[in-house]
Structures are given as structure tokens and as C-alpha cells.
Design a protein around this motif. Sequence first.
Motif, PDB file in Angstrom:
ATOM      1  N   UNK A   1      23.507  63.861  21.901  1.00  0.00           N
ATOM      2  CA  UNK A   1      23.629  62.591  22.791  1.00  0.00           C
ATOM      3  C   UNK A   1      23.989  61.637  21.898  1.00  0.00           C
ATOM      4  N   UNK A   2      23.222  61.474  20.523  1.00  0.00           N
ATOM      5  CA  UNK A   2      23.494  60.239  19.818  1.00  0.00           C
ATOM      6  C   UNK A   2      24.642  60.316  19.141  1.00  0.00           C
ATOM      7  N   UNK A   3      25.017  61.579  18.793  1.00  0.00           N
ATOM      8  CA  UNK A   3      26.299  61.831  18.023  1.00  0.00           C
ATOM      9  C   UNK A   3      27.492  61.611  18.928  1.00  0.00           C
ATOM     10  N   UNK A   4      27.332  62.085  20.223  1.00  0.00           N
ATOM     11  CA  UNK A   4      28.456  62.084  21.125  1.00  0.00           C
ATOM     12  C   UNK A   4      28.964  60.529  21.427  1.00  0.00           C
ATOM     13  N   UNK A   5      27.698  59.714  21.430  1.00  0.00           N
ATOM     14  CA  UNK A   5      28.123  58.373  21.642  1.00  0.00           C
ATOM     15  C   UNK A   5      28.995  57.794  20.543  1.00  0.00           C
ATOM     16  N   UNK A   6      28.886  58.334  19.303  1.00  0.00           N
ATOM     17  CA  UNK A   6      29.795  57.741  18.357  1.00  0.00           C
ATOM     18  C   UNK A   6      31.098  58.517  18.150  1.00  0.00           C
ATOM     19  N   UNK A   7      30.995  59.972  18.433  1.00  0.00           N
ATOM     20  CA  UNK A   7      32.034  60.621  18.335  1.00  0.00           C
ATOM     21  C   UNK A   7      32.558  61.193  19.874  1.00  0.00           C
ATOM     22  N   UNK A   8      33.167  60.252  20.637  1.00  0.00           N
ATOM     23  CA  UNK A   8      33.624  60.633  21.946  1.00  0.00           C
ATOM     24  C   UNK A   8      34.333  61.909  22.046  1.00  0.00           C
ATOM     25  N   UNK A   9      35.244  62.220  21.125  1.00  0.00           N
ATOM     26  CA  UNK A   9      36.220  63.199  21.149  1.00  0.00           C
ATOM     27  C   UNK A   9      35.475  64.566  21.115  1.00  0.00           C
ATOM     28  N   UNK A  10      34.310  64.565  20.728  1.00  0.00           N
ATOM     29  CA  UNK A  10      33.509  65.928  20.462  1.00  0.00           C
ATOM     30  C   UNK A  10      32.312  65.881  21.350  1.00  0.00           C
ATOM     31  N   UNK A  11      32.217  64.859  22.128  1.00  0.00           N
ATOM     32  CA  UNK A  11      31.054  64.869  23.079  1.00  0.00           C
ATOM     33  C   UNK A  11      30.433  66.087  23.616  1.00  0.00           C
ATOM     34  N   UNK A  12      31.688  66.617  24.128  1.00  0.00           N
ATOM     35  CA  UNK A  12      31.400  67.848  25.161  1.00  0.00           C
ATOM     36  C   UNK A  12      30.947  68.969  24.353  1.00  0.00           C
ATOM     37  N   UNK A  13      31.436  69.024  23.342  1.00  0.00           N
ATOM     38  CA  UNK A  13      31.273  70.266  22.404  1.00  0.00           C
ATOM     39  C   UNK A  13      29.948  70.127  21.763  1.00  0.00           C
ATOM     40  N   UNK A  14      29.249  69.016  21.568  1.00  0.00           N
ATOM     41  CA  UNK A  14      28.297  68.697  20.866  1.00  0.00           C
ATOM     42  C   UNK A  14      27.257  68.856  21.944  1.00  0.00           C
ATOM     43  N   UNK A  15      27.254  68.476  23.143  1.00  0.00           N
ATOM     44  CA  UNK A  15      26.461  68.890  24.233  1.00  0.00           C
ATOM     45  C   UNK A  15      26.151  70.739  24.429  1.00  0.00           C
ATOM     46  N   UNK A  16      27.400  71.174  24.228  1.00  0.00           N
ATOM     47  CA  UNK A  16      27.423  72.805  24.304  1.00  0.00           C
ATOM     48  C   UNK A  16      26.668  73.035  22.900  1.00  0.00           C
ATOM     49  N   UNK A  17      26.693  72.715  21.716  1.00  0.00           N
ATOM     50  CA  UNK A  17      26.062  73.114  20.856  1.00  0.00           C
ATOM     51  C   UNK A  17      24.810  73.127  20.681  1.00  0.00           C
ATOM     52  N   UNK A  18      24.203  71.915  21.329  1.00  0.00           N
ATOM     53  CA  UNK A  18      22.748  71.656  21.400  1.00  0.00           C
ATOM     54  C   UNK A  18      22.104  72.727  22.459  1.00  0.00           C
ATOM     55  N   UNK A  19      22.672  72.973  23.520  1.00  0.00           N
ATOM     56  CA  UNK A  19      22.240  73.928  24.506  1.00  0.00           C
ATOM     57  C   UNK A  19      22.246  75.266  23.788  1.00  0.00           C
ATOM     58  N   UNK A  20      23.379  75.525  23.017  1.00  0.00           N
ATOM     59  CA  UNK A  20      23.427  76.863  22.476  1.00  0.00           C
ATOM     60  C   UNK A  20      22.321  76.820  21.538  1.00  0.00           C
ATOM     61  N   UNK A  21      22.154  75.932  20.456  1.00  0.00           N
ATOM     62  CA  UNK A  21      20.889  75.911  19.734  1.00  0.00           C
ATOM     63  C   UNK A  21      19.488  76.169  20.246  1.00  0.00           C
ATOM     64  N   UNK A  22      19.316  75.472  21.135  1.00  0.00           N
ATOM     65  CA  UNK A  22      17.980  75.760  21.898  1.00  0.00           C
ATOM     66  C   UNK A  22      17.830  77.231  22.546  1.00  0.00           C
ATOM     67  N   UNK A  23      18.725  77.569  23.320  1.00  0.00           N
ATOM     68  CA  UNK A  23      19.021  78.888  23.938  1.00  0.00           C
ATOM     69  C   UNK A  23      18.890  80.133  22.808  1.00  0.00           C
ATOM     70  N   UNK A  24      19.449  79.961  21.789  1.00  0.00           N
ATOM     71  CA  UNK A  24      19.509  81.018  20.693  1.00  0.00           C
ATOM     72  C   UNK A  24      17.860  80.849  20.082  1.00  0.00           C
TER      73      UNK A  24
END
Length: 208
Positions: free
Chosen positions: A154-177
Motif C-alpha cells: 500500500x505504501x509503495x503503491x502510493x509512491x509508484x502508481x504504475x506498479x500499484x496493482x502488481x504490488x498488491x498482487x505480490x503482497x497477497x502472494x507472499x502472505x498466501x505462500x
Amino acid sequence: MILANIPITIDRDDARRAAAEELSKPEYRAAEPSWFQRALSWLAQRVSDLFAAVSGVVPGGPLGLLVLLAVVVLVIVVVRLRVGKVARTVRGRRAVFEDTTRAAEDYRRAAEDAFAAGDVATAVRERFRGLVRGLEERGVLDARSGRTADEAAREAGAQLPESRDELAFAASLFDAVHYGGRPATAEDYRRLVALDGRTQRERPGVLA
């Protein structure tokens, strides 16, 4: 009785299958690690045994089974509500880093080594940590212990808007795995590698 005039079509096998199918849905399996899966399997078996035992002795036959099925559905609803609350609470306390001294490149090398060895889950975990540590090293994120994956995204996505959706996916992936025991795939890892490279190139606060 009015209920006596309502045609009942559910039988023991249908009820058992319905309960087993409901309890095997992905949200139950993903909620907690393997001990929870075993508990659900045990519960499904107990439900099956209950239907088998009661079908011949409950007054009303099919009507009794229908009442029992309603009880099972009620239990499932309660479990879903409780699992959802507990899972969200636990996820909220899960930090990304266990070691605050390693550099981004250390995590990336560990990820590459794990991937080469076929340990994709470790590769995904270490690559995400390398991604977050890299953002801290660039100053996109402040270096802070105890940050969760969702907070980092969330914090990185606010600074890097082009990567916001992929960052959210990456966080969900990290938690799930890492915390949920979800199997990781080579595609998951490659997607993280691509995101890591992209976030290292993207300028904070700039939209294309």
C-alpha cells in the motif's frame, strides 16, 4: 403439519455430498495451514457418519435429514465468519522481515538460489523481501521493522502508481505462500522478478 405436505427430495447421499463439497472449498483450505485442512476433513467425515447413522432412526426420515442439513449449514456459516475474522487478524500481524540486517541483493541471491534448487516457495518469499528492501534502500519506503506485506504494498503503491496493482498482487502472494501454505509456481516467481525490476526503475510519484 404443513411441512408434511412439502415434497422432500434430498436423501442421505445428497446431504453428505453437499456437506463434503462445501467444506472442501478453497477458502477453507487457504484459511490456515495443513492442521486446519485436517480438521475440516475430520469434520466432513463426522458429518457423513452423522447422516449415515441418523437416516434410519430420526422420526420423519427425510424431514429429519433436512433439519440436520440446516444445522450443518448454520455451522458452516459460523465457521466462515470466524475464520474470516481470525485470518484477517492474524494476517494483519505478519511482518515481512525476520532479519533487519540483510540487503536487497542478499535476498535476491537467496531467491535465485532457491529457485534454481526447485524451492519455489522460498524463492517467492525471498524475492518479495528483496523487492521491499530494495524500495527501502531507494528511499521509496522508510526502513521500518514490523511492516506487513499489505502495508508495504500500500505504501509503495502510493509512491509508484504504475506498479500499484502488481504490488498488491505480490503482497497477497507472499502472505498466501509464506503464511498460508499455498503452493508457488514458476510463473509466480517470474512475475515477482519482473515487478522487482520495474519498481527499481519507476520514479516515485510519476505516472506514464
